[in-house]
Design an enzyme around this catalytic site. Structure first.
Site, PDB file in Angstrom:
ATOM      1  N   ARG A 250      39.060  31.041  28.157  1.00 12.19           N
ATOM      2  CA  ARG A 250      39.867  30.134  28.969  1.00 12.19           C
ATOM      3  C   ARG A 250      40.393  30.853  30.213  1.00 12.19           C
ATOM      4  O   ARG A 250      40.406  30.301  31.301  1.00 12.19           O
ATOM      5  CB  ARG A 250      41.012  29.571  28.119  1.00 12.19           C
ATOM      6  CG  ARG A 250      41.854  28.547  28.758  1.00 12.19           C
ATOM      7  CD  ARG A 250      41.365  27.139  28.871  1.00 12.19           C
ATOM      8  NE  ARG A 250      40.571  26.559  27.869  1.00 12.19           N
ATOM      9  CZ  ARG A 250      39.831  25.455  28.073  1.00 12.19           C
ATOM     10  NH1 ARG A 250      39.838  24.856  29.262  1.00 12.19           N
ATOM     11  NH2 ARG A 250      39.105  24.954  27.129  1.00 12.19           N
TER      12      ARG A 250
ATOM     13  N   HIS B 194      37.454  31.364  32.515  1.00 13.92           N
ATOM     14  CA  HIS B 194      37.129  30.062  33.087  1.00 13.92           C
ATOM     15  C   HIS B 194      38.086  29.687  34.214  1.00 13.92           C
ATOM     16  O   HIS B 194      37.681  29.179  35.260  1.00 13.92           O
ATOM     17  CB  HIS B 194      37.167  29.001  31.983  1.00 13.92           C
ATOM     18  CG  HIS B 194      36.964  27.610  32.460  1.00 13.92           C
ATOM     19  ND1 HIS B 194      38.016  26.737  32.645  1.00 13.92           N
ATOM     20  CD2 HIS B 194      35.844  26.931  32.800  1.00 13.92           C
ATOM     21  CE1 HIS B 194      37.535  25.575  33.069  1.00 13.92           C
ATOM     22  NE2 HIS B 194      36.237  25.665  33.175  1.00 13.92           N
TER      23      HIS B 194
END
Length: 195
Positions: A35, A38
């Site tokens: 995450r 990302h």
């Protein structure tokens, strides 16, 4: 409640995993690493994030049981989805030897008490102040950014022994701090995994 993942996000994670092998990480660590990468498009975070899977597991339970979430700035709070946060920066005032961000940590602690998850993505002084409080946090996501005090405050966090997510450079910021918390929010609980 299952989160609906947009096709663009699905493709982004497919491309991320094609460029970065995260299969060796335990589940929650992998979720946080992916995450954060990302949110930043910075593959280096995979090597410089520091966290402990057992601490993440305890924080995950606390988060899903309703532990308060404190953000150092509104940008962090805005990035945290599916969860209300406490951010007291608007109420804080600078004083001699005290930044607004540090005062906001004091105010937030007065409001939430021990056991919260603290998400710091902007101000090293907020992280430094948190370390002086008897906050007994469920987790500190300490990812402040900057050339003055950021790396040092994160090193102090790691040395404190508190359950934490940090990294070993000046990099950080609101987006990556919020992403780390969202990874724990989005990761299914044991009851959701059986659905």
């Amino acid at each position: 409640m299952n989160r609906v993942v947009h096709p663009i996000e699905q493709e982004s994670f497919r491309r991320l995993r094609a460029r970065l092998d995260t299969s060796h990480f335990p589940p929650l660590t992998r979720a946080v690493v992916e995450r954060v990468v990302h949110s930043s498009a910075d593959l280096d975070y995979a090597d410089e994030l520091v966290m402990d899977e057992a601490e993440l597991a305890k924080a995950h339970v606390a988060l899903h049981a309703g532990a308060p979430v404190v953000a150092d700035v509104e940008m962090v709070a805005a990035g945290i989805t599916r969860r209300a946060t406490v951010c007291r920066l608007k109420d804080a005032q600078a004083g001699p030897g005290l930044t607004r961000s540090a005062h906001a940590m004091r105010l937030a602690y007065e409001e939430v008490g021990p056991g919260a998850l603290w998400v710091i993505g902007c101000a090293p002084t907020a992280l430094e102040e948190l370390l002086t409080l008897d906050a007994s946090p469920a987790l500190v996501i300490g990812l402040p950014v900057g050339f003055v005090g950021a790396a040092e405050s994160k090193a102090a966090l790691r040395e404190s022994g508190l359950p934490a997510v940090s990294n070993v450079s000046e990099k950080g910021g609101s987006a990556v701090a919020a992403a780390a918390l969202n990874a724990l929010l989005y990761h299914p609980t044991s009851s959701e995994e059986t659905l």
